[in-house]
Scaffold this motif. Structure first.
Motif, PDB file in Angstrom:
ATOM      1  N   VAL A  88       0.811  -1.226   0.000  1.00 25.55           N
ATOM      2  CA  VAL A  88       0.000   0.000   0.000  1.00 25.55           C
ATOM      3  C   VAL A  88       0.840   1.270   0.000  1.00 25.55           C
ATOM      4  CG1 VAL A  88      -2.036  -1.026   1.056  1.00 25.55           C
ATOM      5  CG2 VAL A  88      -0.197  -0.227   2.512  1.00 25.55           C
ATOM      6  N   PHE A  89       2.158   1.150   0.017  1.00 20.22           N
ATOM      7  CA  PHE A  89       3.000   2.336  -0.063  1.00 20.22           C
ATOM      8  C   PHE A  89       2.741   3.084  -1.365  1.00 20.22           C
ATOM      9  CE2 PHE A  89       6.765   1.215   2.924  1.00 20.22           C
ATOM     10  CZ  PHE A  89       6.133   1.872   3.961  1.00 20.22           C
ATOM     11  N   PRO A  90       2.757   4.415  -1.331  1.00 20.73           N
ATOM     12  CA  PRO A  90       2.640   5.158  -2.595  1.00 20.73           C
ATOM     13  C   PRO A  90       3.873   4.964  -3.466  1.00 20.73           C
ATOM     14  CG  PRO A  90       3.111   6.633  -0.758  1.00 20.73           C
ATOM     15  CD  PRO A  90       2.847   5.290  -0.158  1.00 20.73           C
ATOM     16  N   GLU A 104       1.965   0.764  -6.183  1.00 17.21           N
ATOM     17  CA  GLU A 104       0.841   1.066  -7.066  1.00 17.21           C
ATOM     18  C   GLU A 104       0.453  -0.165  -7.878  1.00 17.21           C
ATOM     19  OE1 GLU A 104      -0.682   3.816  -6.742  1.00 17.21           O
ATOM     20  OE2 GLU A 104       0.819   4.693  -5.423  1.00 17.21           O
ATOM     21  N   ARG A 114       6.951  -5.159  -7.910  1.00 18.29           N
ATOM     22  CA  ARG A 114       6.614  -4.880  -6.511  1.00 18.29           C
ATOM     23  C   ARG A 114       7.243  -5.918  -5.577  1.00 18.29           C
ATOM     24  NH1 ARG A 114       0.732  -5.239  -6.290  1.00 18.29           N
ATOM     25  NH2 ARG A 114       0.654  -5.737  -8.491  1.00 18.29           N
ATOM     26  N   GLY A 127       1.905   1.104   6.176  1.00 17.46           N
ATOM     27  CA  GLY A 127       1.691   1.484   4.788  1.00 17.46           C
ATOM     28  C   GLY A 127       0.496   2.400   4.608  1.00 17.46           C
ATOM     29  N   LEU A 128      -0.597   2.119   5.324  1.00 19.89           N
ATOM     30  CA  LEU A 128      -1.793   2.950   5.191  1.00 19.89           C
ATOM     31  C   LEU A 128      -1.554   4.360   5.717  1.00 19.89           C
ATOM     32  CD1 LEU A 128      -4.587   0.404   6.188  1.00 19.89           C
ATOM     33  CD2 LEU A 128      -4.167   1.376   3.927  1.00 19.89           C
ATOM     34  N   ARG A 167      -0.161   6.015   2.889  1.00 22.98           N
ATOM     35  CA  ARG A 167      -1.127   6.042   1.785  1.00 22.98           C
ATOM     36  C   ARG A 167      -2.168   7.137   1.983  1.00 22.98           C
ATOM     37  NH1 ARG A 167      -0.455   3.967  -3.216  1.00 22.98           N
ATOM     38  NH2 ARG A 167      -2.435   4.223  -4.297  1.00 22.98           N
ATOM     39  N   VAL A 186      -1.598  10.217  -0.092  1.00 24.20           N
ATOM     40  CA  VAL A 186      -2.045  10.119  -1.482  1.00 24.20           C
ATOM     41  C   VAL A 186      -3.553  10.328  -1.547  1.00 24.20           C
ATOM     42  CG1 VAL A 186      -2.203   8.594  -3.488  1.00 24.20           C
ATOM     43  CG2 VAL A 186      -0.124   8.623  -2.104  1.00 24.20           C
ATOM     44  N   LEU A 187      -4.268   9.787  -0.569  1.00 24.56           N
ATOM     45  CA  LEU A 187      -5.709  10.000  -0.496  1.00 24.56           C
ATOM     46  C   LEU A 187      -6.030  11.486  -0.364  1.00 24.56           C
ATOM     47  CD1 LEU A 187      -8.607   8.865  -0.200  1.00 24.56           C
ATOM     48  CD2 LEU A 187      -8.178   8.668   2.255  1.00 24.56           C
ATOM     49  N   LEU A 222       3.387  11.978  -6.583  1.00 25.40           N
ATOM     50  CA  LEU A 222       4.269  10.810  -6.529  1.00 25.40           C
ATOM     51  C   LEU A 222       5.632  11.121  -7.137  1.00 25.40           C
ATOM     52  CD1 LEU A 222       1.963   7.772  -7.404  1.00 25.40           C
ATOM     53  CD2 LEU A 222       2.635   8.626  -5.166  1.00 25.40           C
TER      54      LEU A 222
END
Length: 253
Positions: free
Chosen positions: A32-34, A38, A46, A89-90, A93, A96-97, A135
């Motif tokens: 979930v890392f930016p 992805e 990944r 990770g979130l 993330r 990015v959200l 990013l």
């Protein structure tokens, strides 16, 4: 000779155990890392990135690991690593959200929400522009180094084999969501102000000349104004977002 073989076998088992345990946390976070996690990236890339981060972190944290004494401890430790990795990770993330949410608010405020981007999830084009630009800016400013430091620090705060405290983890996540939505609203503020001024002026014109179809006259104006405002404000918005990300990495916990 037997003693040497036994010594090498012990080192090999310890290395495999540490590497596997680190990979669980790193792999869950990398999902979930930016940028590095992805969905547009091939799965092999990944996986390779997760293995590379594991190779970097494992030697640094090897002294913090101890072989578990029972299968139950192994299961609890593995489950804890996955939960911790996803939580870490979130937390990143969410930023990015914030960009995507700010783009959606800006698009709805300037009548550009019907123009969708061409990749990823269906979202306004402004959101995709901010997403990819953010990013790119983060990667150019050593995002991989910051993420490695972030994961390394996590072993001090959240050691291996211990399930994180549910209340503390919930408070950390809620604070992150509050911070992200405040950041999203801040980034979209220029578009909200422009929309407010536009609608206020449109109302005055409509009261002054009721026979004029002000909606048809003003719609092209707000669309063009939104695009011009996007061009002018995007660099400032992205620098503000970058400063927020850097502030988080200075005190992530």
């Amino acid at each position: 000779m037997n003693e040497l073989m036994q010594f090498l076998a012990n080192i090999g088992s310890q290395t495999l155990w540490v590497g596997g345990a680190v990979f669980l946390r790193v792999g869950a976070a990398m999902a979930v890392f930016p940028a590095f996690g992805e969905q547009m990236l091939p799965a092999r890339i990944r996986l390779l990135l997760a293995l590379m981060f594991t190779a970097i972190l494992a030697p640094a944290v090897s002294q913090l690991f101890h072989l578990p004494e029972s299968p139950a401890q192994i299961g609890i430790g593995f489950m804890a690593e996955i939960i911790i990795g996803l939580s870490l990770g979130l937390a990143i993330r969410f930023f990015v959200l914030a960009l995507q949410t700010a783009g959606t608010i800006a698009a709805q405020s300037t009548s550009l929400s019907q123009i969708f981007g061409g990749a990823g999830e269906p979202a306004p084009a402004i959101g995709h522009i901010l997403f990819f630009a953010g990013l790119a800016l983060a990667v150019m400013n050593d995002l991989h180094v910051r993420l490695a430091e972030y994961l390394l620090l996590s072993y001090t705060i959240l050691p291996f084999g211990r399930l994180p405290d549910a209340q503390a983890l919930t408070e950390w996540g809620v604070n992150g969501l509050v911070r992200v939505f405040a950041l999203a609203f801040t980034l979209s503020a220029p578009f909200l102000i422009a929309s407010l001024v536009y609608n206020f002026a449109l109302g005055i014109i409509n009261r002054a000349m009721p026979q004029l179809m002000v909606t048809f006259v003003g719609a092209p104006a707000i669309t063009a104004g939104g695009m011009l405002l996007m061009i002018a404000a995007a660099p400032v918005l992205l620098l503000s977002w970058k400063s927020a990300v850097e502030a988080f990495f200075l005190a992530p916990f």
